[in-house]
Scaffold this active site. Structure first.
Site, PDB file in Angstrom:
ATOM      1  N   LYS A 178       0.839  -1.206   0.000  1.00  0.00           N
ATOM      2  CA  LYS A 178       0.000   0.000   0.000  1.00  0.00           C
ATOM      3  C   LYS A 178       0.872   1.253   0.000  1.00  0.00           C
ATOM      4  O   LYS A 178       0.671   2.163  -0.809  1.00  0.00           O
ATOM      5  CB  LYS A 178      -0.927  -0.016   1.215  1.00  0.00           C
ATOM      6  CG  LYS A 178      -1.934   1.124   1.211  1.00  0.00           C
ATOM      7  CD  LYS A 178      -2.844   1.040   2.432  1.00  0.00           C
ATOM      8  CE  LYS A 178      -4.014   0.122   2.197  1.00  0.00           C
ATOM      9  NZ  LYS A 178      -4.070  -1.042   3.032  1.00  0.00           N
TER      10      LYS A 178
ATOM     11  N   ARG B  57      -3.549   2.919   8.494  1.00  0.00           N
ATOM     12  CA  ARG B  57      -3.849   1.651   7.824  1.00  0.00           C
ATOM     13  C   ARG B  57      -2.588   0.813   7.672  1.00  0.00           C
ATOM     14  O   ARG B  57      -1.479   1.326   7.557  1.00  0.00           O
ATOM     15  CB  ARG B  57      -4.463   1.913   6.442  1.00  0.00           C
ATOM     16  CG  ARG B  57      -5.693   2.803   6.487  1.00  0.00           C
ATOM     17  CD  ARG B  57      -6.567   2.662   5.256  1.00  0.00           C
ATOM     18  NE  ARG B  57      -5.953   3.183   4.051  1.00  0.00           N
ATOM     19  CZ  ARG B  57      -6.486   3.055   2.837  1.00  0.00           C
ATOM     20  NH1 ARG B  57      -7.619   2.409   2.673  1.00  0.00           N
ATOM     21  NH2 ARG B  57      -5.878   3.572   1.774  1.00  0.00           N
TER      22      ARG B  57
ATOM     23  N   GLY C 282      -7.885  -7.213   4.135  1.00  0.00           N
ATOM     24  CA  GLY C 282      -8.770  -7.335   5.284  1.00  0.00           C
ATOM     25  C   GLY C 282      -8.201  -8.067   6.473  1.00  0.00           C
ATOM     26  O   GLY C 282      -8.871  -8.197   7.500  1.00  0.00           O
TER      27      GLY C 282
ATOM     28  N   MET D 129      -5.498  -7.318   8.370  1.00  0.00           N
ATOM     29  CA  MET D 129      -4.970  -6.471   9.447  1.00  0.00           C
ATOM     30  C   MET D 129      -5.896  -5.284   9.663  1.00  0.00           C
ATOM     31  O   MET D 129      -6.935  -5.186   9.020  1.00  0.00           O
ATOM     32  CB  MET D 129      -3.541  -6.053   9.117  1.00  0.00           C
ATOM     33  CG  MET D 129      -2.555  -7.220   9.202  1.00  0.00           C
ATOM     34  SD  MET D 129      -0.901  -6.783   8.640  1.00  0.00           S
ATOM     35  CE  MET D 129      -1.127  -6.596   6.886  1.00  0.00           C
TER      36      MET D 129
ATOM     37  N   ARG E  59      -3.329  -1.618  -6.337  1.00  0.00           N
ATOM     38  CA  ARG E  59      -2.532  -2.839  -6.205  1.00  0.00           C
ATOM     39  C   ARG E  59      -2.959  -3.800  -7.315  1.00  0.00           C
ATOM     40  O   ARG E  59      -4.026  -3.635  -7.902  1.00  0.00           O
ATOM     41  CB  ARG E  59      -2.745  -3.498  -4.835  1.00  0.00           C
ATOM     42  CG  ARG E  59      -4.181  -3.924  -4.567  1.00  0.00           C
ATOM     43  CD  ARG E  59      -4.351  -4.431  -3.154  1.00  0.00           C
ATOM     44  NE  ARG E  59      -5.766  -4.664  -2.836  1.00  0.00           N
ATOM     45  CZ  ARG E  59      -6.236  -4.901  -1.620  1.00  0.00           C
ATOM     46  NH1 ARG E  59      -5.417  -4.920  -0.597  1.00  0.00           N
ATOM     47  NH2 ARG E  59      -7.521  -5.103  -1.416  1.00  0.00           N
TER      48      ARG E  59
ATOM     49  N   HIS F 258     -15.712  -7.919   1.517  1.00  0.00           N
ATOM     50  CA  HIS F 258     -14.687  -8.829   2.039  1.00  0.00           C
ATOM     51  C   HIS F 258     -14.869 -10.245   1.530  1.00  0.00           C
ATOM     52  O   HIS F 258     -13.931 -10.888   1.042  1.00  0.00           O
ATOM     53  CB  HIS F 258     -14.712  -8.810   3.572  1.00  0.00           C
ATOM     54  CG  HIS F 258     -13.829  -9.843   4.197  1.00  0.00           C
ATOM     55  ND1 HIS F 258     -14.289 -11.094   4.558  1.00  0.00           N
ATOM     56  CD2 HIS F 258     -12.509  -9.838   4.462  1.00  0.00           C
ATOM     57  CE1 HIS F 258     -13.283 -11.799   5.053  1.00  0.00           C
ATOM     58  NE2 HIS F 258     -12.200 -11.047   5.004  1.00  0.00           N
TER      59      HIS F 258
ATOM     60  N   SER G  54      12.012 -43.621 -11.616  1.00  0.00           N
ATOM     61  CA  SER G  54      10.859 -42.786 -11.282  1.00  0.00           C
ATOM     62  C   SER G  54      10.825 -42.660  -9.765  1.00  0.00           C
ATOM     63  O   SER G  54      10.718 -43.672  -9.061  1.00  0.00           O
ATOM     64  CB  SER G  54       9.569 -43.417 -11.795  1.00  0.00           C
ATOM     65  OG  SER G  54       8.463 -42.604 -11.457  1.00  0.00           O
TER      66      SER G  54
ATOM     67  N   CYS H 153       6.722 -39.556  -9.736  1.00  0.00           N
ATOM     68  CA  CYS H 153       5.325 -39.982  -9.881  1.00  0.00           C
ATOM     69  C   CYS H 153       4.554 -39.919  -8.564  1.00  0.00           C
ATOM     70  O   CYS H 153       3.453 -40.461  -8.459  1.00  0.00           O
ATOM     71  CB  CYS H 153       5.247 -41.398 -10.465  1.00  0.00           C
ATOM     72  SG  CYS H 153       6.025 -42.660  -9.432  1.00  0.00           S
TER      73      CYS H 153
ATOM     74  N   TYR I 152      10.767 -35.678 -16.751  1.00  0.00           N
ATOM     75  CA  TYR I 152       9.313 -35.498 -16.691  1.00  0.00           C
ATOM     76  C   TYR I 152       8.837 -35.521 -15.246  1.00  0.00           C
ATOM     77  O   TYR I 152       9.539 -35.993 -14.340  1.00  0.00           O
ATOM     78  CB  TYR I 152       8.585 -36.581 -17.497  1.00  0.00           C
ATOM     79  CG  TYR I 152       8.651 -37.976 -16.904  1.00  0.00           C
ATOM     80  CD1 TYR I 152       7.718 -38.405 -15.958  1.00  0.00           C
ATOM     81  CD2 TYR I 152       9.645 -38.868 -17.288  1.00  0.00           C
ATOM     82  CE1 TYR I 152       7.780 -39.674 -15.410  1.00  0.00           C
ATOM     83  CE2 TYR I 152       9.711 -40.143 -16.753  1.00  0.00           C
ATOM     84  CZ  TYR I 152       8.784 -40.542 -15.806  1.00  0.00           C
ATOM     85  OH  TYR I 152       8.842 -41.801 -15.253  1.00  0.00           O
TER      86      TYR I 152
END
Length: 885
Positions: free
Chosen positions: A25, A96, A105, A107, A346, A462, A772, A839, A859
């Site tokens: 902010k 703020r 929301g 804090m 933001r 909110h 694997s 995997c 992979y």
């Protein structure tokens, strides 16, 4: 070293790049001020001060800070031609929070700070509006009383004490809404608020404005560690050590009259990504009214009618900010006497669908490169794009309708508190959190729920913002809904009818239309937008890591292939055994007294397995299919409850005693480390022999149809090279006679899932064509944790920070990752071109995919619906590792 940075009046001591110091902010307020946008002047106390206070104790700050704050206040006074605490021209400020990572929301905020019994009179005289002055005062006392002085509801289901008082005042003054209260009524409310503060705290509400300011600064810093902020950080992987900044800014007032307003806007639709100014506003209100859902706001398009000049300026500023930051912006603004003021910008929280569309559109508009667009994608949020939706051909009649705050469909049982949502979810229930409106304290319940329904609020309240950030379906402002949380009931009213709900009832939400349905509505798979296809083309161009799927059925394989899977990395043959007509043959094999009996039973299983493998080969035409030979201990295929034992005995024509004896014989103290995996084939080689025969026969059969077959036969749980040497020979002996002359290439490899296998990987590789890594078991054996039992204590480890993340969710780089790296290095020292994959469940988790990329894997393999996630994660990993040109 300076502990704060100032902004406003055409100058700025910070920029957007300073987020770690000034928070998101503060850094963006500084950036807007540097762009000469209409930003009320103020200053930001840095995150370093928050860290100082955490280290030295709440309320302890660097010695230079008070002097710096006084000097910064004096500059705001000079710019606004007001004075803090002055009884003639008082200056009011907002205080703020603002962390480096967006935490909407979570804090605390305090508005209208600087009011007392003297300055409220001065504000009334200065503005010529007594009602406005007392409205600001009652808001300030309520906010400060809650946030700083701790005057809050006793429990989650109890009403807020200040709301309760305000409701009494409205009743006595015959006012339906807050804005209907006159100055006398608001003055009455302030007196009652202060009396409540005295009753709860034993002290008078502070009149000294400097005392108010330092109390607010301390409360905002302390809110960094409040339970909801702590929960949100853990939920989003935000470090607890970075701290928050505190922003002190001159107040501008949206509640000064009908030519004033406050609102939230997005430069694009955060639910769909459509390029349109999207948001809501309230006339004659302050910002908390919009975000908290206290009043249902109007869509931003209505601003063209009520305040057209301010709307035109907002459109100009919105475009400027999006072009400047090259991303969709979330804006907070106030209009005072027709003039626009910007309070925040933001990067906007958005749904998965919007994330994809915005990224693709920004490339088309020339604002981003394709590489930058891919790096903007959060792989985990792609899961939302694949959410099912309600079947348009079988939509039930809705019982209520609100605003479509976050898309998708959600079906679950109704609960009325965040605590209940968490409790029911922990029991395995899918729940929908139903509230009048949500507050930041509900964050844990919103996470536990599959959907959120509120009676109040809006598209930017909110509940809407947090739900979109979490990818949860959400419907807000369902005005026909009446919620009685203490009684655990709700009702839909309207049309002369009432429809009651109680806790546990099932409802369906459509977050794309805002409709609510009783019971379970039919769902259909998601329709994928063309933008996703465009994005995935870029993704596949940039990534080097292949993505396969874990699939045991043709349906799973088809799904995965439609999502771009490049083969099957794990087919678990045991999953094919549990169908009713097959389990009898498996049990017959287990109960057999000798090899001949086992072979007789296996001969029944052979054609079933052959058919299974043939179908998978057909679906994956031209792509590799890795088939893991039998892995689990045999007792898992036998019944354990006496009733089940009796039923199976009757089906098989044997006595219950025979089955009970075999269960007893096979039961192990620690089956995870017992007679399973390749150990079964060392003891009973005919099991792997018949399975290998079935694979070969299926390959030969399908190849005759013109299908390209690439079988990979995987032997699990190898701990010593000799196991693999013997079993490789067994597989070759079973397969070669069938495939000789068929020109079907096949490979034999192993699943590396034990620490010892990683250490001796160079020797194991002598007998393997591929490795694997089975990271589920490798994590268990490395940590010494049982995945089935760790749930009893692992949450405490995570909550207290002993472990940063659940090692079964994200691959542990320091322990498990180090062993894998050792295994890869050892294997490729023996065979430089050894194929390496993963995997376990980690194969679809973005940070784990990135780790696999860094370790040079060929992979990853994951569940079908996580294939797109793994593809994006692989591309991001490749782009992130590129050296700057």
């Amino acid at each position: 070293m300076k502990h704060l940075r100032q902004f406003g009046g055409g100058t700025s001591e910070g920029r957007s790049k300073d987020k770690m110091l000034l928070g998101g902010k503060g850094a963006n307020l500084a950036e807007m001020a540097s762009l000469c946008l209409p930003v009320p002047p103020g200053f930001t106390i840095t995150t370093e001060v928050c860290r100082f206070a955490m280290e030295h104790g709440a309320g302890n700050y660097p010695a230079e800070l008070p002097g710096e704050v006084d000097a910064a206040l004096a500059r705001i006074e000079e710019l606004t031609k007001t004075k803090f605490g002055d009884a003639t021209h008082p200056m009011l400020v907002s205080v703020r929070s603002g962390a480096p990572a967006s935490m909407p929301g979570m804090m605390d905020t305090i508005l209208n700070l600087g009011l007392n019994d003297s300055t409220v009179v001065a504000l009334a005289n200065q503005s010529g509006n007594e009602r406005f002055a007392w409205d600001c005062y009652r808001r300030f006392v309520g906010m400060y009383g809650e946030v700083v002085l701790g005057v809050t509801a006793k429990s989650e289901s109890d009403p807020d004490p200040f709301d309760e008082i305000l409701d009494e005042v409205k009743k006595q003054h015959r006012a339906n809404r807050d804005q209907d209260l006159n100055a006398a009524a608001l003055k009455d409310a302030v007196g009652r608020f202060k009396a409540k503060v005295r009753e709860v705290t034993g002290k008078d509400f502070p009149d000294d404005v400097k005392t108010q300011l330092w109390g607010a600064i301390g409360a905002v810093f302390q809110s960094w560690n409040n339970p909801r902020a702590d929960y949100y950080r853990k939920l989003n992987g935000i470090s607890a050590t970075i701290g928050t900044a505190v922003n002190v800014q001159a107040m501008v007032f949206g509640n000064l009259g009908d030519d004033c307003a406050t609102g939230v806007a997005f430069t694009r639709n955060p639910a769909t990504g459509t390029a349109e100014l999207y948001g809501e506003f309230l006339t004659n209100a302050q910002g908390e009214d919009v975000v908290a859902g206290i009043r249902t706001p109007e869509p931003i398009s209505e601003l063209t009618r009520t305040l057209p000049a301010a709307h035109a300026e907002l459109v100009r500023v919105a475009k400027l900010l999006e072009d400047h930051f090259r991303d969709m912006q979330d804006l907070e603004f106030t209009i005072m006497k027709g003039q626009l003021f910007m309070l925040q910008t933001r990067s906007g929280k958005r749904t998965g669908k919007a994330m994809v569309k915005v990224a693709v559109d920004l490339v088309a508009e020339g604002k981003l490169t394709e590489k930058e667009a891919v790096l903007r994608i959060d792989p985990a949020k792609l899961d939302e794009v694949l959410h099912p939706t309600i079947d348009p051909k079988a939509r039930p009649t809705p019982v209520g309708k609100g605003l479509p705050a976050s898309p998708g469909a959600a079906i679950g049982r109704v609960v009325f508190t965040a605590g209940a949502a968490e409790e029911w979810a922990n029991r395995g229930e899918r729940v929908i959190l139903v509230r009048t409106d949500t507050s930041p304290e509900d964050i844990h319940g919103m996470k536990a729920a599959v959907g959120i329904l509120t009676a109040r609020g809006g598209m930017t309240s909110h509940s809407a913002v947090v739900a979109r950030g979490m990818g949860k379906c959400c419907v807000t402002a369902c005005t026909s809904l009446r919620v009685d949380a203490p009684k655990k009931t709700a009702m839909f009213v309207g049309g002369g009818k009432e429809l009651r709900l109680k806790e546990g009832d099932i409802i369906t939400l459509d977050g794309s239309t805002g409709e609510v349905f009783l019971g379970t509505a039919p769902l259909v798979p998601a329709q994928l937008a063309s933008e996703l296809g465009t994005l995935m083309k870029w993704v596949d161009r940039f990534r080097t890591l292949k993505v396969r799927t874990n699939a045991d059925t043709p349906t799973d394989a088809r799904t995965a292939r439609s999502f771009g899977a490049e083969g099957i990395g794990l087919c678990r043959t045991e999953h094919m055994f549990f169908q009713p007509e097959r389990i009898l043959a498996v049990r017959e094999m287990i109960l057999a007294a000798d090899e001949a009996g086992r072979r007789t039973a296996l001969s029944k299983i052979l054609p079933m397995q052959r058919g299974d493998f043939a179908e998978l080969f057909r679906v994956m035409d031209g792509l590799p299919v890795t088939i893991r030979l039998l892995d689990p201990p045999l007792h898992e295929f036998l019944p354990h409850a006496q009733k089940d034992i009796d039923e199976v005995a009757a089906d098989m024509g044997v006595s219950s005693a025979v089955i009970t004896a075999k269960v007893s014989e096979l039961t192990e103290a620690n089956p995870m480390l017992g007679h399973r995996g390749c150990r079964l084939a060392i003891t009973y080689p005919e099991i792997y022999e018949i399975q290998s025969q079935a694979i070969a026969e299926a390959a030969a059969e399908v190849a005759k149809e013109g299908i390209t077959v690439l079988p990979e036969i995987m032997i699990p749980l190898v701990m010593v090279p000799e196991e693999l040497r013997r079993l490789r020979a067994l597989v070759i002996e079973a397969v070669d006679p069938i495939l000789s002359g068929a020109s079907i290439p096949y490979t034999i490899g192993t699943m590396i899932e034990l620490p010892r296998a990683c250490v001796v990987a160079d020797k194991i590789a002598e007998h393997a064509d591929f490795f694997s890594f089975g990271t589920n078991d490798l994590t268990q054996t490395t940590f010494g944790l049982s995945r089935d039992d760790a749930g009893r204590f692992l949450p405490a480890y995570l909550d207290s920070g002993v472990l940063p993340v659940d090692p079964f969710v994200a691959l542990d780089p320091d322990g498990v990752g180090a062993l894998i790296e050792l295994g890869v290095r050892g294997g490729r020292a023996t065979k430089p071109k050894l194929k390496v994959g993963i995997c376990g469940e980690h194969g679809g988790e973005p940070s784990s995919v990135e780790l696999c990329h860094r370790m040079g894997f060929d992979y990853v393999s994951c569940s079908p619906f996580r294939v797109p996630i793994a593809r994006v994660a692989a591309a991001r990993a490749a782009l992130s590792s590129e050296k700057p040109s």
